[in-house]
Write a protein that holds these residues in place. Structure first.
Motif, PDB file in Angstrom:
ATOM      1  N   ARG A 479     -26.672   7.817  80.598  1.00 35.76           N
ATOM      2  CA  ARG A 479     -28.001   7.204  80.578  1.00 35.76           C
ATOM      3  C   ARG A 479     -27.976   5.790  81.139  1.00 35.76           C
ATOM      4  NH1 ARG A 479     -28.735   9.570  75.214  1.00 35.76           N
ATOM      5  NH2 ARG A 479     -30.095  11.390  75.387  1.00 35.76           N
ATOM      6  N   SER A 480     -26.920   5.018  80.807  1.00 37.25           N
ATOM      7  CA  SER A 480     -26.820   3.653  81.333  1.00 37.25           C
ATOM      8  C   SER A 480     -26.665   3.660  82.843  1.00 37.25           C
ATOM      9  CB  SER A 480     -25.639   2.928  80.679  1.00 37.25           C
ATOM     10  OG  SER A 480     -24.403   3.542  81.022  1.00 37.25           O
ATOM     11  N   TRP A 482     -27.920   6.029  84.807  1.00 37.00           N
ATOM     12  CA  TRP A 482     -29.212   6.482  85.313  1.00 37.00           C
ATOM     13  C   TRP A 482     -30.231   5.336  85.336  1.00 37.00           C
ATOM     14  CZ3 TRP A 482     -30.609  11.304  87.124  1.00 37.00           C
ATOM     15  CH2 TRP A 482     -31.976  11.522  87.334  1.00 37.00           C
ATOM     16  N   GLU A 483     -30.149   4.471  84.345  1.00 40.25           N
ATOM     17  CA  GLU A 483     -31.095   3.358  84.266  1.00 40.25           C
ATOM     18  C   GLU A 483     -30.789   2.250  85.252  1.00 40.25           C
ATOM     19  OE1 GLU A 483     -30.792   2.266  80.216  1.00 40.25           O
ATOM     20  OE2 GLU A 483     -31.854   4.041  79.464  1.00 40.25           O
ATOM     21  N   ARG A 488     -28.562   5.166  90.491  1.00 42.17           N
ATOM     22  CA  ARG A 488     -29.402   6.320  90.189  1.00 42.17           C
ATOM     23  C   ARG A 488     -29.303   7.402  91.259  1.00 42.17           C
ATOM     24  NH1 ARG A 488     -35.207   4.577  88.840  1.00 42.17           N
ATOM     25  NH2 ARG A 488     -34.036   3.682  87.091  1.00 42.17           N
TER      26      ARG A 488
END
Length: 621
Positions: A479-480, A482-483, A488
């Motif tokens: 998630r980190s 992706w953010e 990304r």
């Protein structure tokens, strides 16, 4: 710790060696030290300098640092304690650590009323004479250290005449000393005579023997060449007193039968060891191999060579000599097998051997030589194999990893991963994403390195002929990434290609990448040596073999990736597995045995082939 293990290697009594350490995943807890100490003193009583047995309770009294400093102060400088009734005294907060402190003496107490003129030194306990049993045990231990059998027997005679109550420790000390002295020709007769007498007295006194007792008596029996007595004793003690034998307990009977060329009795001992759940080690296999060779049991020789192959990686010089002598002096006519059958058997067994029995005709040619860096035998030219665990071992290994994972993970989460892996089983490499991303990032501005992970993914893609690897990453880490806008696009590309598998919250991704690599029989890219997993899987003697065949190490030198692929061959007993060599084995038969020679930096190999195998190699060159 290793030094302690070596120092106690030849002691007959069980010695517990504890390693104290601390790390984040499994931190050391102080209460464990109390438990370990209590267990140690409970099993082996503590004897003070005066020969008295020290009663050790679950909690140990130890003055705190503050109390120690306070005791150094003059009496009139100490703070006056509150008046407390004796029945109101409670342990301090240190009770949670197992420590109990007595309250300070009332400062109004006169110094003249104390027995010590120096308040900084506590009163010493009055010395008491040890009881006769304790004194006898102390003297016995002294005789054991000095190997003084004569004095020990004299002490035993005196104790017997005084009708002292002897314990298991007394008898074990005497039995060990007798069994040790039986190896010395000058004291052998006396050691045997008194050793069996002591054991008979032990049983008549209704003192239940333990494994150490049985081992000592079995050694005594073997010293007088009575393997039958030693073996019967083991079975009797197991049936009557539930004494669980160890490998060392069987060794006297096994080695006695082997030395006397009583092969069938030796095989019976081996069978009983298996029933007790014990696995043979090199020393025992070598003895059985030798007795089989000397009694002409060629099929048993083949069987023990295979056991040796699966148990040890390199044989020692003594075992190597047994193998060399047998092949040099024997002519075994094997069977002719279909080439396809041999190749399939080799693949099924993980490479390096077929397990079909002796193949080929005529005598063997035995040479000592070496193997080059690529795994080519310098004596016969065969290419040695990188040996893997076989199909059955692989399945057991995968089941073991899954069982351990489900004990520690949310069962539904790991079961979901297993189902997903069944549907996506085309990967040739598994990547420990966290291990690579955090490699050499322990500096102030360090963090998860996506470029490092990307370099590994692309390198594996190129090496495998454009097949993407599977990267295992925890969902928090993913998630980190992706953010982060700069990462990304790459994460989306990996996701579209099927490169990523995200482990759920609260999980340990180690179990996921280890299970995937084992189940799919593919490469695993990680620098994690999996020591924690080795401790969990101590019953799996094929773990190191699997690591050698499947683990890929890596390094980054000035930003450049270098993969350290598994070695091209394995240093284990094997026969070559390339098509040409399999054909030669199917017609002729060949063996390659690594020998660990003391003082030799390079490894020595026994090259064992049929005569025309060497001739064909010479003609080809």
């Amino acid at each position: 710790m290793i030094a302690a293990i070596v120092a106690h290697a030849k002691h007959s009594s069980d010695v517990n060696i504890y390693q104290e350490g601390s790390f984040l995943r499994n931190p050391a807890i102080f209460m464990h030290n109390l438990d370990y100490s209590f267990d140690s003193f409970a099993n082996k009583p503590w004897i003070d300098n005066n020969g008295n047995l020290v009663n050790v309770g679950k909690h140990f009294s130890r003055p705190s640092r503050k109390l120690h400093i306070l005791n150094q102060l003059p009496q009139n400088f100490r703070p006056a304690p509150k008046e407390v009734e004796p029945n109101q005294i409670k342990p301090t907060s240190h009770d949670r650590l197992g420590f109990f402190f007595k309250p300070l003496q009332n400062p109004s107490t006169s110094m003249s009323n104390t027995t010590s003129t120096n308040p900084s030194k506590p009163n010493k306990k009055r010395k008491t004479n040890p009881n006769p049993e304790t004194n006898f045990l102390i003297n016995l231990q002294s005789c054991t250290k000095s190997k003084d059998l004569t004095t020990a027997i004299s002490l035993y005679e005196s104790a017997h005449s005084q009708n002292l109550r002897l314990s298991l420790h007394h008898f074990n000390a005497l039995l060990y000393l007798c069994s040790d002295s039986a190896t010395d020709p000058s004291s052998k007769d006396s050691a045997l005579r008194h050793g069996f007498r002591v054991f008979d007295q032990m049983l008549s006194n209704n003192v239940i023997p333990n494994e150490a007792s049985v081992t000592s008596v079995a050694r005594l029996a073997a010293s007088k060449n009575d393997g039958d007595y030693a073996f019967v004793l083991i079975k009797r003690m197991n049936n009557e007193f539930n004494v669980v034998p160890r490998l060392r307990t069987y060794d006297p009977a096994l080695f006695c039968f082997c030395e006397n060329l009583e092969a069938e009795k030796a095989y019976e001992v081996e069978e009983h060891m298996g029933l007790m759940g014990l696995s043979l080690e090199q020393q025992e296999i070598a003895a059985l191999l030798k007795v089989s060779a000397e009694t002409g049991r060629v099929e048993k020789v083949y069987q023990y060579l295979q056991k040796l192959r699966s148990t040890v990686r390199c044989v020692n010089e003594e075992t190597g000599k047994i193998i060399e002598d047998w092949f040099s002096g024997q002519k075994v006519n094997g069977v002719s097998c279909d080439l396809g059958l041999v190749k399939n058997a080799v693949l099924k067994n993980g490479g390096g051997w077929h397990g079909l029995g002796w193949i080929g005709q005529g005598k063997w040619v035995v040479k000592r030589g070496s193997v080059d860096e690529s795994g080519k035998c310098c004596s016969c030219g065969d290419q040695l194999a990188c040996v893997d665990i076989d199909d059955a071992e692989t399945e057991r290994f995968a089941q073991s990893v899954a069982a351990l994972a489900m004990e520690r993970e949310v069962k539904a989460n790991f079961s979901e991963f297993q189902d997903w892996l069944e549907k996506n089983a085309n990967y040739e490499a598994i990547v420990d994403g966290a291990n690579i991303g955090l490699y050499q990032q322990n500096f102030t501005e360090g963090g998860f390195s996506v470029p490092q992970l990307d370099a590994v993914v692309k390198k594996l893609y190129e090496r495998s002929g454009n097949k993407w690897p599977l990267v295992i990453l925890h969902n928090k880490r993913l998630r980190s990434l992706w953010e982060n806008p700069s990462h990304r696009n790459l994460v989306e590309e990996w996701n579209e290609k099927g490169v990523l598998y995200m482990t759920p919250h609260g999980s340990n991704d180690d179990w996921y990448w280890l299970y995937a690599a084992v189940k799919l029989r593919c490469l695993l890219v990680t620098n994690d040596e999996m020591r924690d997993h080795i401790f969990e899987l101590l019953g799996s003697n094929f773990f190191l073999k699997w690591k050698e065949r499947h683990q890929v190490h890596y390094t980054f030198v000035k930003g450049n990736l270098k993969l350290q692929m598994p070695p091209p061959y394995s240093s284990v007993i094997q026969s070559a597995e390339n098509p040409f060599s399999v054909l030669q084995e199917s017609e002729k038969g060949s063996w390659h045995v690594p020998i660990l020679v003391k003082g030799n930096s390079s490894q020595t190999w026994l090259c064992i082939t049929r005569p025309n195998v060497c001739e064909s190699r010479d003609e080809a060159q």
